[in-house]
Design an enzyme around this catalytic site. Structure first.
Site, short mmCIF file in Angstrom:
data_model
loop_
_atom_site.label_atom_id
_atom_site.label_comp_id
_atom_site.label_asym_id
_atom_site.label_seq_id
_atom_site.Cartn_x
_atom_site.Cartn_y
_atom_site.Cartn_z
N ASP A 1 -11.24 3.52 5.42
CA ASP A 1 -11.87 2.21 5.25
C ASP A 1 -13.39 2.28 5.33
OD1 ASP A 1 -9.97 0.03 4.97
OD2 ASP A 1 -9.24 0.49 6.97
N LYS B 1 0.84 -1.20 0.00
CA LYS B 1 0.00 0.00 0.00
C LYS B 1 0.87 1.24 0.00
CE LYS B 1 -3.69 -2.16 2.67
NZ LYS B 1 -4.17 -2.40 4.03
N GLN C 1 -4.56 -1.23 10.22
CA GLN C 1 -4.58 -2.57 9.61
C GLN C 1 -5.20 -3.58 10.58
OE1 GLN C 1 -3.69 -3.32 6.46
NE2 GLN C 1 -4.08 -5.49 6.71
N1 GUN Z 1 -7.27 -6.25 6.69
C1 GUN Z 1 -7.64 -6.92 5.56
N2 GUN Z 1 -8.28 -6.09 4.71
C2 GUN Z 1 -8.32 -4.88 5.32
C3 GUN Z 1 -8.85 -3.61 4.92
O1 GUN Z 1 -9.44 -3.43 3.85
N3 GUN Z 1 -8.68 -2.61 5.81
C4 GUN Z 1 -8.06 -2.78 7.02
N4 GUN Z 1 -7.96 -1.72 7.82
N5 GUN Z 1 -7.55 -3.93 7.41
C5 GUN Z 1 -7.68 -4.98 6.55
#
Ligand code: GUN
Length: 283
Positions: free
Chosen positions: A116, A49, A93
């Site tokens: 998110d 990312k 995360q």
């Molecule tokens: N863990 C797996 N997918 C995601 C996501 O889209 N956002 C977050 N914050 N954690 C994740």
């Protein structure tokens, strides 16, 4: 004939457009990703990312914290990022270590920095079919795929398997808002095969490699595979047994290069949107 959906190509197209928009307007969006070091897979995602963001001209920082951090200290970290005017988007995360109450952490993210869309304000807006500041990235990526490939959602029987707060639940809501007839299945669902077999669009998000075989798939169904795990030989695999179901489908997403790259593209798109919203209100 089966069309194999190229999520990688679509994501690159979206990222290119975002990059152009950022450069043309001299935008300076910034993203902070909080990772509590407990999971090697999460670390790989987070690094990817970060790399993508920097390529686009999004300022990105990873906040790496010790896996033994206390609830209180983690909340303070998020509060610090929340107050920082130089940061437009915050991602914590998931999953977090067991001793952490993840919901309380999510609620420390200001809704207008919640990239998110997991904060109750944004989740509630989504449920009410109003505009949240951001919608969850993986569901949003799936909607973009369906849209790009001209796959009709309205009136279709869509079966989503997996009820996580990250994918299954928000996806079921988004598809309902788009006038699909949605069935949300999970580990306690009875007659799962029969229900899946009734789907015009079947979406697997359970994280069990090759769980869905041809017995679950209707002829000409659209298959969207959100799962990404390693099979018994260490090879990346989705929730679907790709070779076994492929010829039955009209469209299918591969793993890798299907849904995964779209999630990252939507994260970048959400970051830019949050930046623009904050810029508008601060001028
Ligand atoms: N863990 C797996 N997918 C995601 C996501 O889209 N956002 C977050 N914050 N954690 C994740």
């Amino acid at each position: 004939m089966t069309t194999i959906i190229d999520g990688k190509n679509l994501s690159e197209k979206i990222l290119k457009n975002l990059k152009e928009e950022i450069i043309e307007n001299n935008y300076t969006p910034s993203l902070a990703v909080v990772i509590v070091e407990n999971n090697p897979a999460s670390q790989i995602y987070v690094r990817n990312k970060n790399k993508k963001a920097l390529e686009l001209g999004i300022k990105s920082q990873i906040v790496e914290l010790d896996e033994n951090i206390s609830q209180n200290d983690l909340e303070k970290e998020v509060e610090r990022l929340a107050k920082d005017n130089g940061i437009n988007a915050i991602l914590v995360q998931l999953p977090l270590p067991k001793h952490i109450d993840a919901q309380r952490i999510i609620e420390k993210i200001p809704p207008n920095k919640d990239v998110d869309g997991f904060h109750p304000y944004n989740a509630g807006k989504l449920l009410s079919n109003q505009n949240p500041f951001a919608k969850p990235c993986t569901p949003l990526g799936i909607i973009k795929i369906l849209d790009e490939y001209n796959i009709t959602i309205e009136g279709k029987n869509v079966v989503v398997v997996g009820r996580s707060n990250i994918v299954g639940k928000p996806l079921a809501v988004m598809l309902t808002n788009l006038n699909a007839t949605v069935t949300l299945c999970h580990s306690k669902t009875q007659n799962l095969k029969e229900i899946c077999k009734s789907a015009d669009i079947l979406i697997g998000a359970i994280g069990k490699p090759k769980f869905f075989t041809h017995e679950f798939v209707k002829n000409n169904a659209v298959v969207i595979d959100v799962g990404i795990s390693r099979d018994e030989n260490g090879k990346l695999s989705g929730d679907f047994d790709f070779e076994d179901v492929k010829d039955l489908t009209s469209f299918i997403t591969p793993v890798p290069k299907g849904v995964g790259p779209m999630t990252i593209a939507m994260l970048m798109s959400n970051t830019l949107e949050l930046y623009k919203i904050q810029k508008t209100y601060s001028n």
